[in-house]
Design a protein around this motif. Structure first.
Motif, PDB file in Angstrom:
ATOM      1  N   ASP A  10       0.808  -1.214   0.000  1.00  0.00           N
ATOM      2  CA  ASP A  10       0.000   0.000   0.000  1.00  0.00           C
ATOM      3  C   ASP A  10       0.846   1.272   0.000  1.00  0.00           C
ATOM      4  N   ARG A  49       2.279   1.422  -3.871  1.00  0.00           N
ATOM      5  CA  ARG A  49       1.405   1.127  -5.011  1.00  0.00           C
ATOM      6  C   ARG A  49       0.560   2.347  -5.352  1.00  0.00           C
ATOM      7  N   GLN A  80      -3.544  -4.865  -5.009  1.00  0.00           N
ATOM      8  CA  GLN A  80      -2.383  -5.693  -4.716  1.00  0.00           C
ATOM      9  C   GLN A  80      -2.756  -7.166  -4.802  1.00  0.00           C
ATOM     10  N   LYS A  96      -4.634  -4.176   5.819  1.00  0.00           N
ATOM     11  CA  LYS A  96      -4.418  -3.465   7.073  1.00  0.00           C
ATOM     12  C   LYS A  96      -5.415  -3.916   8.128  1.00  0.00           C
ATOM     13  N   ALA A 117      -6.937  -0.124  -1.295  1.00  0.00           N
ATOM     14  CA  ALA A 117      -6.221  -0.733  -0.175  1.00  0.00           C
ATOM     15  C   ALA A 117      -7.118  -1.679   0.609  1.00  0.00           C
ATOM     16  N   LYS A 157      -7.736  -7.288  -1.591  1.00  0.00           N
ATOM     17  CA  LYS A 157      -6.517  -7.973  -2.045  1.00  0.00           C
ATOM     18  C   LYS A 157      -6.905  -9.193  -2.879  1.00  0.00           C
TER      19      LYS A 157
END
Length: 377
Positions: A223, A226, A232, A258, A368, A371
Motif C-alpha cells: 500500500d 502502489r 495488490q 491493514k 487498499a 486484495k
C-alpha cells in the motif's frame, strides 16, 4: 258459442305456456348471474387471503398500480397516483414493490450484499476521497500552529448502465385475481437484475455498465508504494493452482490487508474454487475451511466468512480466483432507487411483457481494502 269458448281456452293456454317459458328463461339468466357473482367473490376472497408484500394492507398506490396498470393497462389510473410520473420509457413502481425487488437483489446478488450501496437521484454520482489522510502535528499550549500539508484527493465517479429485465405473463394469468402479480413481478425482476449485476460488479467493462473490481490495474507492491486505484495481489506459488504451502500463502494474503480493514473482511470465490480450498489442510492435518456452526452463519476460512460468487474466475494460470477484503470500504454501488416498468401487450401476443429498467453504477472505491490471489509461480 261453443267454438268461441274453445278458442278462448286455447288462447289462454298459449298465453300461459308463453309466460312459463319467459319465467324459466328469466330464472336461468338469474342463476347464471348468481354463479358469476359467486365466482367473482371466490376469486376476490382467494386474492385477499394471500400475503401482501409488506405483510399488511395494500396501499391505494399499490392497488391502483397493480390492478389498474399492470393487469388492465389503464395509464389514466396510474397517472393519477402521486409520484408515478412516466419517465425513461415507463412508470415508477410503488415503493412497496421496489422494496421487494431490492430484497431479492440483496438475497441473490453476492457483491451487493457486502459492498457499499448508495441511492442517488440522478444517473451521475461523484465522491471525493482522500489519499493518505489529513496531515497533523504536535504543538505546545502557547505555540503557533503551522500549516499542515494538504491531503491528496481522488474523485470516484462510478460508470452507470441501464439494467433491464423483460418478464412475461399471459393475459389469462393477469385476469385471475388470485394470481399474486406483484410478488411474481418482484421475484422475476429481482432474479434477472441480480444475475446481470453479479457479473458486472466483478468483471464489468465500465462501458454502459458498472466497472468490476477485477477489471483494473494490479501489482505486487504494498500500500505504501502502489499507485491509487491499483489492487495488490499475492502469488499462489504454483503456475497452475495451489502449492503445498497454500496455508502460508492465504495467511500472507490476509495480512497484506491493514488491520482496520480486516474488521468486516471476507473471502470471495466461486464454488469450483471453494471446492479446492475445502480440501486444503494444515501441517497437522486439520482443514483450513470451517463450516458454520450455527444455522444462517457463513462458512469460514482462517476465521473470515466465505462468500460464493459464481462470476469469479476459476483456478487457472494467470487468473485471480480469490479476493479478500472489506468490500464495504472497497467497492461502491450507486443506483437510482426507482425501478421503471413499461407494460407491453403488443409485441408477443397473447403474452404481456413488463419491461423493467433501473440505472446502476459501480466502481472500486478504495484499492487498499481489497486484495487478490493470483495463480502464478
Amino acid at each position: 258459442m261453443e267454438n268461441e269458448t274453445d278458442n278462448a281456452m286455447l288462447e289462454a293456454s298459449f298465453d300461459l305456456a308463453t309466460r312459463i317459458d319467459e319465467a324459466e328463461s328469466a330464472i336461468g339468466t338469474l342463476r347464471s348471474d348468481v354463479d358469476e357473482v359467486k365466482a367473482r367473490l371466490d376469486r376476490v376472497s382467494r386474492a385477499a387471503s394471500r400475503p401482501l408484500l409488506d405483510g399488511g394492507q395494500a396501499s391505494p398506490e399499490v392497488k391502483g398500480f397493480v390492478d389498474g396498470y399492470l393487469r388492465r393497462g389503464s395509464e389514466t389510473q396510474v397517472k393519477s397516483i402521486n409520484g408515478a410520473a412516466p419517465g425513461d420509457g415507463g412508470y415508477a413502481v410503488p415503493r412497496e414493490i421496489d422494496a421487494a425487488i431490492a430484497r431479492h437483489l440483496q438475497d441473490i446478488s453476492p457483491i451487493r450484499a457486502i459492498a457499499q450501496v448508495v441511492q442517488v437521484g440522478s444517473a451521475g454520482y461523484r465522491k471525493l476521497i482522500t489519499r493518505g489522510g489529513t496531515s497533523s502535528g504536535w504543538v505546545s499550549e502557547t505555540a503557533g500552529r503551522p500549516e499542515t500539508g494538504t491531503p491528496g484527493f481522488a474523485e470516484i465517479a462510478p460508470p452507470f448502465g441501464e439494467l433491464y429485465a423483460n418478464p412475461a405473463a399471459s393475459q389469462a394469468m393477469l385476469d385471475d385475481a388470485a394470481f399474486d402479480l406483484e410478488g411474481w413481478l418482484a421475484s422475476e425482476i429481482g432474479q434477472e437484475f441480480a444475475r446481470a449485476e453479479g457479473a458486472a460488479f466483478i468483471s464489468g467493462s465500465g462501458v454502459d455498465q458498472p466497472k468490476g473490481f477485477l477489471n483494473g490495474p494490479k501489482a505486487e507492491e504494498g500500500d505504501a508504494t502502489r499507485s491509487f486505484g491499483t489492487l495488490q495481489f499475492v502469488k499462489s506459488g504454483e503456475a497452475g493452482g495451489f502449492s503445498e504451502l497454500a496455508e502460508v500463502t492465504l495467511i500472507d494474503l490476509v495480512h497484506t490487508l491493514k488491520a482496520g480493514y480486516r474488521q468486516g473482511a471476507c473471502w470471495v470465490m466461486n464454488s469450483a474454487t471453494l471446492a479446492k480450498i475445502r480440501k486444503l489442510k494444515t501441517s497437522d492435518g486439520a482443514f483450513l475451511w470451517q463450516p458454520g456452526l450455527v444455522e444462517g452463519q457463513p462458512d469460514r476460512l482462517l476465521g473470515y466468512p466465505v462468500v460464493e460468487a459464481e462470476d469469479m474466475p476459476d483456478v487457472a494460470a494467470g487468473t485471480f480466483p480469490i479476493a479478500f477484503g472489506n468490500f464495504k470500504a472497497g467497492y461502491l454501488i450507486a443506483e437510482r432507487s426507482a425501478t421503471q416498468i413499461l407494460r407491453d401487450p403488443f409485441t408477443n401476443k397473447p403474452f404481456v411483457h413488463f419491461y423493467a429498467t433501473k440505472r446502476v453504477g459501480g466502481q472500486l472505491l478504495d484499492s487498499a481494502a481489497i486484495k487478490l490471489l493470483k495463480i502464478a509461480a
